[in-house]
Write an enzyme that holds these catalytic residues in place. Sequence first.
Site, PDB file in Angstrom:
ATOM      1  N   ARG A  61      -4.795  -2.225  -4.075  1.00 52.28           N
ATOM      2  CA  ARG A  61      -3.491  -2.793  -4.438  1.00 52.28           C
ATOM      3  C   ARG A  61      -2.437  -1.686  -4.416  1.00 52.28           C
ATOM      4  O   ARG A  61      -2.292  -0.938  -5.377  1.00 52.28           O
ATOM      5  CB  ARG A  61      -3.569  -3.453  -5.806  1.00 52.28           C
ATOM      6  CG  ARG A  61      -4.487  -4.660  -5.834  1.00 52.28           C
ATOM      7  CD  ARG A  61      -4.675  -5.203  -7.244  1.00 52.28           C
ATOM      8  NE  ARG A  61      -3.414  -5.534  -7.893  1.00 52.28           N
ATOM      9  CZ  ARG A  61      -3.309  -6.152  -9.064  1.00 52.28           C
ATOM     10  NH1 ARG A  61      -4.406  -6.489  -9.725  1.00 52.28           N
ATOM     11  NH2 ARG A  61      -2.139  -6.407  -9.584  1.00 52.28           N
ATOM     12  N   ASP A  63       1.172   0.280  -4.458  1.00 52.13           N
ATOM     13  CA  ASP A  63       2.375   0.187  -5.283  1.00 52.13           C
ATOM     14  C   ASP A  63       3.606  -0.098  -4.430  1.00 52.13           C
ATOM     15  O   ASP A  63       3.560  -0.042  -3.193  1.00 52.13           O
ATOM     16  CB  ASP A  63       2.597   1.491  -6.058  1.00 52.13           C
ATOM     17  CG  ASP A  63       1.555   1.716  -7.137  1.00 52.13           C
ATOM     18  OD1 ASP A  63       0.939   0.737  -7.578  1.00 52.13           O
ATOM     19  OD2 ASP A  63       1.367   2.884  -7.533  1.00 52.13           O
ATOM     20  N   TYR A 121      -6.464   7.684   2.451  1.00 53.26           N
ATOM     21  CA  TYR A 121      -5.001   7.676   2.428  1.00 53.26           C
ATOM     22  C   TYR A 121      -4.462   8.878   3.194  1.00 53.26           C
ATOM     23  O   TYR A 121      -5.123   9.922   3.303  1.00 53.26           O
ATOM     24  CB  TYR A 121      -4.483   7.755   0.989  1.00 53.26           C
ATOM     25  CG  TYR A 121      -4.534   6.457   0.227  1.00 53.26           C
ATOM     26  CD1 TYR A 121      -3.438   5.598   0.204  1.00 53.26           C
ATOM     27  CD2 TYR A 121      -5.677   6.098  -0.481  1.00 53.26           C
ATOM     28  CE1 TYR A 121      -3.482   4.406  -0.513  1.00 53.26           C
ATOM     29  CE2 TYR A 121      -5.726   4.901  -1.191  1.00 53.26           C
ATOM     30  CZ  TYR A 121      -4.622   4.066  -1.206  1.00 53.26           C
ATOM     31  OH  TYR A 121      -4.673   2.892  -1.907  1.00 53.26           O
ATOM     32  N   ARG A 236      -0.612   9.975  -5.273  1.00 54.19           N
ATOM     33  CA  ARG A 236       0.731  10.559  -5.357  1.00 54.19           C
ATOM     34  C   ARG A 236       0.796  11.662  -6.409  1.00 54.19           C
ATOM     35  O   ARG A 236       1.530  12.640  -6.251  1.00 54.19           O
ATOM     36  CB  ARG A 236       1.743   9.459  -5.644  1.00 54.19           C
ATOM     37  CG  ARG A 236       1.921   8.488  -4.472  1.00 54.19           C
ATOM     38  CD  ARG A 236       2.614   7.218  -4.907  1.00 54.19           C
ATOM     39  NE  ARG A 236       3.904   7.515  -5.517  1.00 54.19           N
ATOM     40  CZ  ARG A 236       4.552   6.664  -6.320  1.00 54.19           C
ATOM     41  NH1 ARG A 236       4.024   5.476  -6.604  1.00 54.19           N
ATOM     42  NH2 ARG A 236       5.710   6.986  -6.822  1.00 54.19           N
TER      43      ARG A 236
END
Length: 311
Positions: A61, A63, A121, A236
């Site tokens: 999920r 952001d 990622y 992040r």
Amino acid sequence: MTMQDPAATSVAVRVRLAIAYDGTDFTGWARQPGLRTVQGVLEESLSKVLREPIQLTVAGRTDAGVHAEGQVAHFDTTALPDYDKLLHRLARFLPKDVRVTGIRSAPPEFDARFSAIRRHYAYRLTTAPYGAPPLLARSVVACRPGVDLDAMREASRKLLGLHDFAAFCRRREGATTVRELQRFEWVTTPLGHPGVARIGAAGSSHGGGALGGPEREATMLTAYVSADAFCWSMVRSLVGAVLAVGEGRRTPEWVESLLAERERSSSVTVAPAHGLSLIAVDYPADADLAARNAETREMRTIPSAEGCCGD
């Protein structure tokens, strides 16, 4: 939309989707009343095309503002569509910032979230002194030129392995922050905007000169981050912490020390959302799906780690 014999439509089938999207204008993946989300747009489109309510389960999920190149989701349907025709119809039906790039059947045990064994990622930065080129501005973050890449790589290596990443995660009630970070690697490439690519391929520009001035420093810096799973804002935060090392504001040892903390650290700056993209999700062979689902649902702990969080 071509359907099979109506007599067969009472049997639900599981359908697996490959999805890509530009997250700039979405309020994240998860459906939220009154907000534009990736899940909301996809479910609305699929429900209209298949003429039945569709509910998606997703691998990760993302952001608000985060992109995806290799997102995976699944749904169950009794419509039994022709997958090729469904793919082409969705291409016309969906907005330009979200695409379904692949559709296929999946076994009943397949779960886009719980069957995943690894998520990958990429976080993209540029050290160009003029910032990100306009064509890349929605997916590349400008950082300070001259960052210490060796120090960043050293700090990243210190985070690899099974740890409690509470210092890097936003707390969610009942959720563990124990993760196995399997890859955290920094790769540099020439900044890929069209002008630089054309000049680099030809060896010189039509103006008769090689790259000079700011163009010579136009570098893309990409962090590739892989783990069995990630908690909220973890990637992040990892990038933000290591970037502080590259800019000389922190040391690799400081990054390593964060692994001893059991609450989110206020000293970690979260990197901007638009540099992040989910690029791939790995799954086991079909025969191992059920076992993987059960394993994922188990509580994760680190042996002998006091204060460790768990499900």
